[in-house]
Every structure is written in structure tokens, then in C-alpha cells.
Design a protein around this motif. Structure first.
Motif, PDB file in Angstrom:
ATOM      1  N   LYS A  75      -0.764 -30.876  21.790  1.00 20.44           N
ATOM      2  CA  LYS A  75      -1.559 -31.057  20.575  1.00 20.44           C
ATOM      3  C   LYS A  75      -3.041 -30.837  20.840  1.00 20.44           C
ATOM      4  CE  LYS A  75       1.547 -33.968  17.881  1.00 20.44           C
ATOM      5  NZ  LYS A  75       1.703 -35.214  17.103  1.00 20.44           N
ATOM      6  N   GLU A  76      -3.533 -31.356  21.979  1.00 21.97           N
ATOM      7  CA  GLU A  76      -4.942 -31.166  22.301  1.00 21.97           C
ATOM      8  C   GLU A  76      -5.263 -29.686  22.491  1.00 21.97           C
ATOM      9  OE1 GLU A  76      -7.492 -33.202  22.428  1.00 21.97           O
ATOM     10  OE2 GLU A  76      -6.289 -34.917  21.798  1.00 21.97           O
ATOM     11  N   THR A  77      -4.382 -28.950  23.171  1.00 27.67           N
ATOM     12  CA  THR A  77      -4.602 -27.528  23.411  1.00 27.67           C
ATOM     13  C   THR A  77      -4.603 -26.742  22.109  1.00 27.67           C
ATOM     14  OG1 THR A  77      -3.621 -27.625  25.625  1.00 27.67           O
ATOM     15  CG2 THR A  77      -3.685 -25.466  24.550  1.00 27.67           C
ATOM     16  N   ASP A  78      -3.596 -26.982  21.263  1.00 27.77           N
ATOM     17  CA  ASP A  78      -3.505 -26.243  19.999  1.00 27.77           C
ATOM     18  C   ASP A  78      -4.676 -26.564  19.078  1.00 27.77           C
ATOM     19  OD1 ASP A  78      -1.124 -24.709  20.327  1.00 27.77           O
ATOM     20  OD2 ASP A  78       0.048 -26.535  20.140  1.00 27.77           O
ATOM     21  N   THR A  79      -5.100 -27.828  19.064  1.00 30.09           N
ATOM     22  CA  THR A  79      -6.235 -28.220  18.227  1.00 30.09           C
ATOM     23  C   THR A  79      -7.525 -27.580  18.718  1.00 30.09           C
ATOM     24  OG1 THR A  79      -5.194 -30.348  17.715  1.00 30.09           O
ATOM     25  CG2 THR A  79      -7.555 -30.157  17.308  1.00 30.09           C
ATOM     26  N   PHE A  80      -7.765 -27.640  20.021  1.00 28.94           N
ATOM     27  CA  PHE A  80      -9.007 -27.125  20.573  1.00 28.94           C
ATOM     28  C   PHE A  80      -9.140 -25.622  20.342  1.00 28.94           C
ATOM     29  CE2 PHE A  80     -11.498 -25.269  24.034  1.00 28.94           C
ATOM     30  CZ  PHE A  80     -12.677 -25.984  23.909  1.00 28.94           C
ATOM     31  N   PHE A  81      -8.055 -24.870  20.593  1.00 30.14           N
ATOM     32  CA  PHE A  81      -8.114 -23.416  20.477  1.00 30.14           C
ATOM     33  C   PHE A  81      -7.775 -22.930  19.069  1.00 30.14           C
ATOM     34  CE2 PHE A  81      -7.637 -23.790  25.118  1.00 30.14           C
ATOM     35  CZ  PHE A  81      -8.643 -22.938  25.521  1.00 30.14           C
ATOM     36  N   GLN A  82      -7.468 -23.855  18.145  1.00 30.49           N
ATOM     37  CA  GLN A  82      -7.161 -23.474  16.765  1.00 30.49           C
ATOM     38  C   GLN A  82      -6.077 -22.388  16.735  1.00 30.49           C
ATOM     39  OE1 GLN A  82      -9.334 -24.635  13.593  1.00 30.49           O
ATOM     40  NE2 GLN A  82      -8.847 -26.231  15.070  1.00 30.49           N
ATOM     41  N   THR A  83      -4.983 -22.628  17.463  1.00 25.65           N
ATOM     42  CA  THR A  83      -3.926 -21.635  17.570  1.00 25.65           C
ATOM     43  C   THR A  83      -3.169 -21.480  16.252  1.00 25.65           C
ATOM     44  OG1 THR A  83      -2.270 -23.253  18.278  1.00 25.65           O
ATOM     45  CG2 THR A  83      -3.610 -22.222  20.008  1.00 25.65           C
ATOM     46  N   ARG A  84      -2.409 -20.403  16.163  1.00 24.36           N
ATOM     47  CA  ARG A  84      -1.579 -20.184  14.977  1.00 24.36           C
ATOM     48  C   ARG A  84      -0.598 -21.338  14.784  1.00 24.36           C
ATOM     49  NH1 ARG A  84       2.165 -14.941  14.945  1.00 24.36           N
ATOM     50  NH2 ARG A  84       3.010 -16.078  16.734  1.00 24.36           N
ATOM     51  N   LYS A  85      -0.075 -21.865  15.866  1.00 21.59           N
ATOM     52  CA  LYS A  85       0.847 -22.996  15.789  1.00 21.59           C
ATOM     53  C   LYS A  85       0.163 -24.203  15.154  1.00 21.59           C
ATOM     54  CE  LYS A  85       3.947 -25.754  18.700  1.00 21.59           C
ATOM     55  NZ  LYS A  85       3.484 -27.085  18.263  1.00 21.59           N
ATOM     56  N   LEU A  87      -2.514 -24.226  13.147  1.00 17.89           N
ATOM     57  CA  LEU A  87      -2.831 -23.967  11.745  1.00 17.89           C
ATOM     58  C   LEU A  87      -1.588 -24.027  10.869  1.00 17.89           C
ATOM     59  CD1 LEU A  87      -5.386 -21.042  12.157  1.00 17.89           C
ATOM     60  CD2 LEU A  87      -5.868 -23.457  11.772  1.00 17.89           C
ATOM     61  N   SER A  88      -0.419 -23.714  11.439  1.00 15.97           N
ATOM     62  CA  SER A  88       0.814 -23.701  10.658  1.00 15.97           C
ATOM     63  C   SER A  88       1.374 -25.094  10.418  1.00 15.97           C
ATOM     64  CB  SER A  88       1.880 -22.849  11.368  1.00 15.97           C
ATOM     65  OG  SER A  88       1.466 -21.513  11.472  1.00 15.97           O
ATOM     66  N   GLU A  89       1.151 -26.012  11.356  1.00 16.33           N
ATOM     67  CA  GLU A  89       1.866 -27.284  11.274  1.00 16.33           C
ATOM     68  C   GLU A  89       0.989 -28.520  11.181  1.00 16.33           C
ATOM     69  OE1 GLU A  89       2.614 -28.458  15.970  1.00 16.33           O
ATOM     70  OE2 GLU A  89       4.027 -27.120  14.966  1.00 16.33           O
ATOM     71  N   THR A  90      -0.322 -28.380  11.352  1.00 17.19           N
ATOM     72  CA  THR A  90      -1.140 -29.572  11.479  1.00 17.19           C
ATOM     73  C   THR A  90      -1.229 -30.398  10.199  1.00 17.19           C
ATOM     74  OG1 THR A  90      -3.344 -30.412  12.032  1.00 17.19           O
ATOM     75  CG2 THR A  90      -3.238 -28.285  10.905  1.00 17.19           C
ATOM     76  N   PRO A  91      -1.139 -31.732  10.347  1.00 15.62           N
ATOM     77  CA  PRO A  91      -1.476 -32.629   9.250  1.00 15.62           C
ATOM     78  C   PRO A  91      -2.915 -33.121   9.370  1.00 15.62           C
ATOM     79  CG  PRO A  91      -0.330 -33.865  10.942  1.00 15.62           C
ATOM     80  CD  PRO A  91      -0.452 -32.436  11.446  1.00 15.62           C
ATOM     81  N   ASP A  92      -3.674 -32.609  10.355  1.00 19.50           N
ATOM     82  CA  ASP A  92      -5.048 -33.051  10.566  1.00 19.50           C
ATOM     83  C   ASP A  92      -5.935 -32.658   9.382  1.00 19.50           C
ATOM     84  OD1 ASP A  92      -4.380 -34.062  12.987  1.00 19.50           O
ATOM     85  OD2 ASP A  92      -5.201 -32.410  14.167  1.00 19.50           O
ATOM     86  N   ALA A 117      -9.831 -25.152   4.665  1.00 16.85           N
ATOM     87  CA  ALA A 117     -10.012 -26.594   4.468  1.00 16.85           C
ATOM     88  C   ALA A 117      -8.679 -27.290   4.270  1.00 16.85           C
ATOM     89  CB  ALA A 117     -10.910 -26.854   3.267  1.00 16.85           C
ATOM     90  N   HIS A 118      -8.504 -28.412   4.966  1.00 15.96           N
ATOM     91  CA  HIS A 118      -7.429 -29.359   4.703  1.00 15.96           C
ATOM     92  C   HIS A 118      -8.119 -30.683   4.408  1.00 15.96           C
ATOM     93  CE1 HIS A 118      -3.696 -27.352   6.693  1.00 15.96           C
ATOM     94  NE2 HIS A 118      -4.464 -26.471   6.078  1.00 15.96           N
ATOM     95  N   ARG A 129      -1.386 -32.877   2.168  1.00 12.92           N
ATOM     96  CA  ARG A 129      -2.677 -32.264   2.460  1.00 12.92           C
ATOM     97  C   ARG A 129      -2.956 -31.204   1.406  1.00 12.92           C
ATOM     98  NH1 ARG A 129      -3.624 -35.851   5.124  1.00 12.92           N
ATOM     99  NH2 ARG A 129      -4.438 -36.028   7.236  1.00 12.92           N
ATOM    100  N   LEU A 130      -4.102 -31.315   0.758  1.00  9.67           N
ATOM    101  CA  LEU A 130      -4.576 -30.234  -0.089  1.00  9.67           C
ATOM    102  C   LEU A 130      -5.218 -29.194   0.834  1.00  9.67           C
ATOM    103  CD1 LEU A 130      -6.263 -32.328  -2.918  1.00  9.67           C
ATOM    104  CD2 LEU A 130      -3.999 -31.277  -2.953  1.00  9.67           C
ATOM    105  N   PHE A 131      -4.931 -27.923   0.604  1.00  8.10           N
ATOM    106  CA  PHE A 131      -5.476 -26.907   1.504  1.00  8.10           C
ATOM    107  C   PHE A 131      -6.086 -25.753   0.731  1.00  8.10           C
ATOM    108  CE2 PHE A 131      -1.128 -25.488   0.725  1.00  8.10           C
ATOM    109  CZ  PHE A 131      -1.271 -24.125   0.533  1.00  8.10           C
TER     110      PHE A 131
END
Length: 345
Positions: A75-85, A87-92, A117-118, A129-131
Motif C-alpha cells: 500500500k505504501e509503495t502504490d500510494t507513493f508512486f501513484q500506480t495504476r493499481k 488509482l483503480s482501487e484506493t478508498p483514500d 479528486a476523491h 467516494r465521490l470522484f
């Protein structure tokens, strides 16, 4: 030219953050950023309170479960690098403005500014989440007019994501949204297995769009942590679309590692293929068909927070080999600036 001017303006704004000021004192840019962030949070909290009450209040909140070290690293890696994974699944909750510029030795140079924006709905955390996604200066008009020629991949999107409670180990995300003003619905399902130091995650997505009909895709992730603050990932994916011949597929091998607080690097080797790929070779006006891997890309990225914790810069040199260029090397360099507003961690 207009796009380049916009890109330059954003990077100039970032440079202004580095203006001399006593340590700990706020600059005008800091105050401007804080005002926008507070406005975003206040608006989203008002929506959040209304939505939470309508859905049953605290009964609708989800509870966070304990995570393994490998899952936290993913999760930390995907969040930091803003990966496609991510962006596809985050509830952040996050608000991101991105400016990017890329130069190529064989293809046209690229530049773009996008907004995503989320809204941070804390009372309905991990449920709704509104996006608002993929907004740029060229397609923003499509938000208010129903264009029949807009490219779905490049069109602005907005709507509501619903993150369903886990059932039988399967996480579900449902989306009701609009691409331009074309409605679409999407369902995404994933689950994670952790055998002997690995995290294996299959993901299946189904989408029906009023404009583009039915599409589906599958992704399979194999993640492991060779060392602390690092992640090795194997990604396989495939997908089909209604009224389009063949199946797209691809793979990627990636190594990600953190260097220090708010900085990291990644090395990714990717492959793209299709069972019925149509392309136009260089120097020709006649399209041709090809079945197999039509693109190879090797990229190295360095990303870090600069000047402020809500500003990130990433530089990525890469080399690609594509069928339409007869697999001649296309050298490129891309520079990305991300500015975050609101409660982005």
C-alpha cells in the motif's frame, strides 16, 4: 503551445515554493495552498455528513483491520508512486493536480495537465467516494456537453464509488459514473493470498458504458518484499472490448524501493501485446495487422517530495521498442509534478 505555457506555469508555481523565507514561516504560496485545502475539506465534510446520515450514520462506517508487513509495504509503495493499481482501487481521500512533460526521440513530445479528486468522506470511510478524474485543459468542455466523438480513455469522468464490505475474502468496488455525459457502471473484484512471503492478488473488472458497450479486464499481481522498504512486483493483465477484435494483454516486472523519507526509485520492464493489433508503420499510410508483443519499455523513475510535503517531482528516463517503428529504440524522458490539496497524507 497553450499546453506548454500551462505546464510552465505549474512548474513556476512549484519553484516559487522555494523562495527564501525564515525557517518555519509561511510564504504566500503556503497560505494559498492552506486556503484551498481548507475549502476542499469543508465542502467534502458537508457532503459527508449528509451522505452518512442518509446511509445510516455510524452503522455504515467500516473498520480497519490489522495488516501484515507485506500488505503495508504494498500500500505504501502504490500510494507513493501513484500506480495504476492505487488509482483503480484506493478508498483514500486525495486531491491531485498533475503536470507532465515528455520528450521522445521518435515520437511526438507530450505535455499535459490533469486534475483528479476523491473527496475525503471520513464518516463513510472505505464505503463511498465521490470522484472527479482525468480533467485537463482540452477535455474540460466535455463535462457539460455530450460529445459523440470524445475518446473514452481521455474524457473527464465523475461519479460515485462504493466499496462493499469484504465477503468470502473478496473485496468489491462498484462505480456509477459519467465519462463526459455518457453513463457507465463498473464492478471490480479482488482478493489477496499470502503464501510464503508473497502476496498474490487477482483482479477482475467488468464495465458497461452507454457509449462503448461492454468491456472486461483481468490483472494478476505477484508481490514480495526482498528487503525492508522495497517491493518486487510481477504484473500480468489482459482485456477485451465489445465490437473490437482480439484481446489485449501485457506484463510488467517492477522493483520499487524507498531511499529516505518521501523519496524513492523504481525500475520497470513492461511488455504490451495484442492478438489482433492494428498499426501504421513509419513512412506508410496503410494500416497493417500484427499478432504478438508489439511494445517493450524499460523505465527508471526517481520520485521525491520537494520544498513542501504536498509537492512531488518525478523524473523518468526510458527506452521503448514498438512494432510501428520497426522496433527501433525510442528514447524518452518524462518529468512529472504532483501538487496535492486537502487531507492527502
Amino acid at each position: 503551445m497553450k499546453r506548454l505555457v500551462t505546464i510552465f506555469s505549474i512548474f513556476s508555481l512549484a519553484a516559487a515554493l522555494h523562495a527564501d523565507s525564515p525557517e518555519g514561516n509561511e510564504t504566500a504560496v503556503d497560505r494559498y495552498h492552506k486556503t484551498i485545502s481548507q475549502t476542499v475539506v469543508e465542502w467534502s465534510e458537508a457532503i459527508d455528513r449528509w451522505l452518512s446520515g442518509w446511509l445510516g450514520g455510524e452503522a455504515n462506517e467500516s473498520k480497519k483491520e490489522n495488516e501484515t508487513g507485506l500488505e503495508e509495504e504494498r500500500k505504501e509503495t502504490d500510494t507513493f508512486f501513484q500506480t495504476r493499481k492505487y488509482l483503480s482501487e484506493t478508498p483514500d481521500a486525495y486531491i491531485r493536480m498533475r503536470g507532465d512533460f515528455a520528450i521522445h526521440s521518435l515520437e511526438s513530445d507530450e505535455s499535459d495537465v490533469k486534475f483528479r479528486a476523491h473527496l475525503p468522506l471520513s464518516h463513510t470511510q472505505k464505503r463511498f467516494r465521490l470522484f472527479l478524474e482525468d480533467i485537463n485543459e482540452e477535455n474540460v468542455d466535455n463535462l457539460v456537453k455530450k460529445s459523440g466523438t470524445a475518446d473514452n480513455e481521455a474524457s473527464p469522468k465523475f461519479g460515485l464509488n462504493y466499496f462493499a464490505p469484504e465477503a468470502y475474502g473478496i473485496d468489491s468496488k462498484y462505480t456509477l459514473g459519467f465519462s463526459s455525459l455518457h453513463p457507465y457502471i463498473r464492478a471490480r473484484y479482488n482478493m489477496v493470498f499470502e503464501p510464503d512471503g508473497w502476496a498474490i492478488e487477482p483482479v477482475q473488472t467488468f464495465q458497461y458504458s452507454e457509449k462503448d458497450d461492454f468491456s472486461e479486464s483481468t490483472a494478476l499481481y505477484f508481490d514480495t518484499r526482498p528487503y525492508d522498504a522495497s517491493l518486487f512486483r510481477i504484473e500480468l493483465h489482459r482485456g477485451t472490448r465489445a465490437h473490437e477484435k482480439g484481446m489485449a494483454y501485457g506484463a510488467a516486472l517492477g522493483y520499487y524501493w524507498a531511499l529516505e523519507s518521501r523519496s524513492g526509485m523504481r525500475l520497470v520492464q513492461s511488455f504490451a501485446g495484442h492478438t489482433d493489433y492494428e498499426y501504421t508503420p513509419d513512412g506508410s499510410y496503410e494500416s497493417r495487422k500484427f499478432s504478438g508483443i508489439y511494445g517493450y519499455t524499460t523505465a527508471f523513475g526517481y520520485r521525491r517530495s520537494v520544498w513542501r510535503k504536498w509537492v512531488y517531482v518525478e523524473g523518468t528516463p526510458a527506452v521503448s521498442f514498438r512494432k510501428r517503428h520497426d522496433f527501433r529504440p525510442d528514447y524518452s524522458f518524462s518529468l512529472v509534478l504532483d501538487i496535492f490539496f486537502g487531507n492527502y497524507r
